[in-house]
Design a protein around this motif. Structure first.
Motif, PDB file in Angstrom:
ATOM      1  N   ARG A 301       0.833  -1.205   0.000  1.00  0.00           N
ATOM      2  CA  ARG A 301       0.000   0.000   0.000  1.00  0.00           C
ATOM      3  C   ARG A 301       0.880   1.274   0.000  1.00  0.00           C
ATOM      4  NH1 ARG A 301      -2.962  -2.848   3.844  1.00  0.00           N
ATOM      5  NH2 ARG A 301      -2.049  -1.574   5.515  1.00  0.00           N
ATOM      6  N   PHE A 305       0.699   4.122  -2.445  1.00  0.00           N
ATOM      7  CA  PHE A 305       0.441   5.505  -2.005  1.00  0.00           C
ATOM      8  C   PHE A 305       1.541   6.452  -2.518  1.00  0.00           C
ATOM      9  CE2 PHE A 305      -2.019   3.927   1.929  1.00  0.00           C
ATOM     10  CZ  PHE A 305      -3.134   3.740   1.157  1.00  0.00           C
ATOM     11  N   HIS A 330      -8.306   6.748   0.260  1.00  0.00           N
ATOM     12  CA  HIS A 330      -8.160   5.473   0.965  1.00  0.00           C
ATOM     13  C   HIS A 330      -9.250   5.286   1.995  1.00  0.00           C
ATOM     14  CE1 HIS A 330      -6.344   1.967   2.719  1.00  0.00           C
ATOM     15  NE2 HIS A 330      -6.203   2.590   3.916  1.00  0.00           N
TER      16      HIS A 330
END
Length: 341
Positions: A301, A305, A330
């Motif tokens: 993630r 990101f 998110h």
């Protein structure tokens, strides 16, 4: 049926007198019957036509009427004879009853005399039969007392003129009976003495046999009691041995069961400890796996990101703003916009 024949049957006044009458061994009524038969059979008719059927029916009816007329005339003749016959029978019965009564009346004295004579002879013959009754010896169960009683009866019976014409016969019968019974008395006494001796010997024999039976029974009872006591002692010993053997077997079984239970408990404890260790290890491994997965996910993630942030920055968005936008996406706070991991 012709008028002529019908007139003969219905108008002749002497018609009843013809019944029971014979002319040359032939019934007088035969002439009338023959004429009716002849004249009836002489009438012809066609049975296939109504007239012929009517003629047949009428002729049969006239014959029936003639038959009834003849039968009625014959019955009238019979009734005349019936009255006469009854009167004759009454006269016969009167004659028989009256003359029988007269016969009985005239003969009554003779009849009474004959009855008295018959009774007298019957009494003498009965006394004679009782006097000559000597068949006692034919029965072995008869005792000397009965024979002696019979002899005394004969000796005390007086044969005198009251026996009338049976006197000599009575004397002969009495003598013959005494001649038979006196030696019979001796024979019966001898038989009774022999039977008494035989009974005594049998009683002694029975007593000896009874004593022997009682002694044998006592011996058998003693032997049986001894055998029963020995068998009982043997049974007690066997029972004691059985109980002791069963007690030992029960004790050994209890020890074995206890040891087996201890082994099972130990094994169960070991198995439980092993399962607990395995469960702890599994939980540790699962935690490590989940942590590694979480870290990998987090790293993945973070990489996504960072890449998204870098793309935004590259597009002219301030870095802090870019971070805030990524965070809002998110957290699903921006409609219709998601991040693909």
């Amino acid at each position: 049926m012709t008028e002529k024949a019908l007139t003969i049957i219905t108008q002749r006044e002497d018609l009843p007198q013809l019944f029971g009458k014979r002319i040359e061994n032939q019934a007088a009524i035969e002439e009338i019957i023959s004429k009716i038969e002849f004249e009836s059979r002489s009438i012809t008719f066609d049975i296939e036509t109504k007239d012929g059927q009517a003629t047949c029916r009428s002729l049969a009816a006239k014959i029936a009427s003639a038959k009834s007329a003849l039968d009625k005339a014959g019955k009238a003749k019979k009734d005349e004879y019936t009255v006469t016959t009854k009167l004759i029978d009454a006269d016969r019965n009167l004659a028989k009853s009256r003359l029988q009564a007269l016969q009985d009346e005239i003969r009554q004295p003779l009849t009474e005399l004959e009855q008295r004579e018959a009774q007298r002879k019957a009494q003498h013959e009965a006394n004679l039969a009782a006097l000559g009754f000597v068949n006692i010896q034919a029965h072995d169960h008869v005792g000397s007392d009965l024979v002696k009683e019979r002899i005394v009866f004969l000796e005390n019976t007086v044969i005198d003129d009251s026996w009338e014409e049976y006197k000599s016969q009575a004397l002969e019968v009495k003598d013959n009976a005494l001649r038979i019974l006196r030696p019979e008395l001796e024979r019966v006494k001898k038989r009774e003495d022999e039977q008494a001796e035989l009974a005594r010997l049998r009683a002694e024999q029975a007593q000896r046999e009874q004593q022997e039976r009682e002694e044998r029974i006592a011996r058998e009872a003693t032997a049986k009691a001894k055998a029963d006591a020995e068998r009982q002692a043997q049974q007690i010993a066997q029972e004691s041995e059985r109980k002791e053997r069963e007690a030992k077997e029960r004790e050994a079984r209890l020890i074995a069961e206890k040891e087996s239970a201890e082994l099972r408990a130990k094994q169960q404890a070991e198995d439980a400890a092993k399962r607990e260790r395995e469960a702890i290890e599994a939980e540790r491994l699962e935690a490590e796996r989940l942590e590694a997965k979480r870290q990998a996910n987090k790293k993945h993630r973070d990489a996504i990101f960072i890449a998204a942030k870098d793309d935004l920055v590259a597009g002219g968005v301030d870095e802090e703003v870019a971070k805030q936008v990524i965070k809002l996406i998110h957290e699903n706070k921006i409609s219709n916009v998601t991040i693909k991991f």
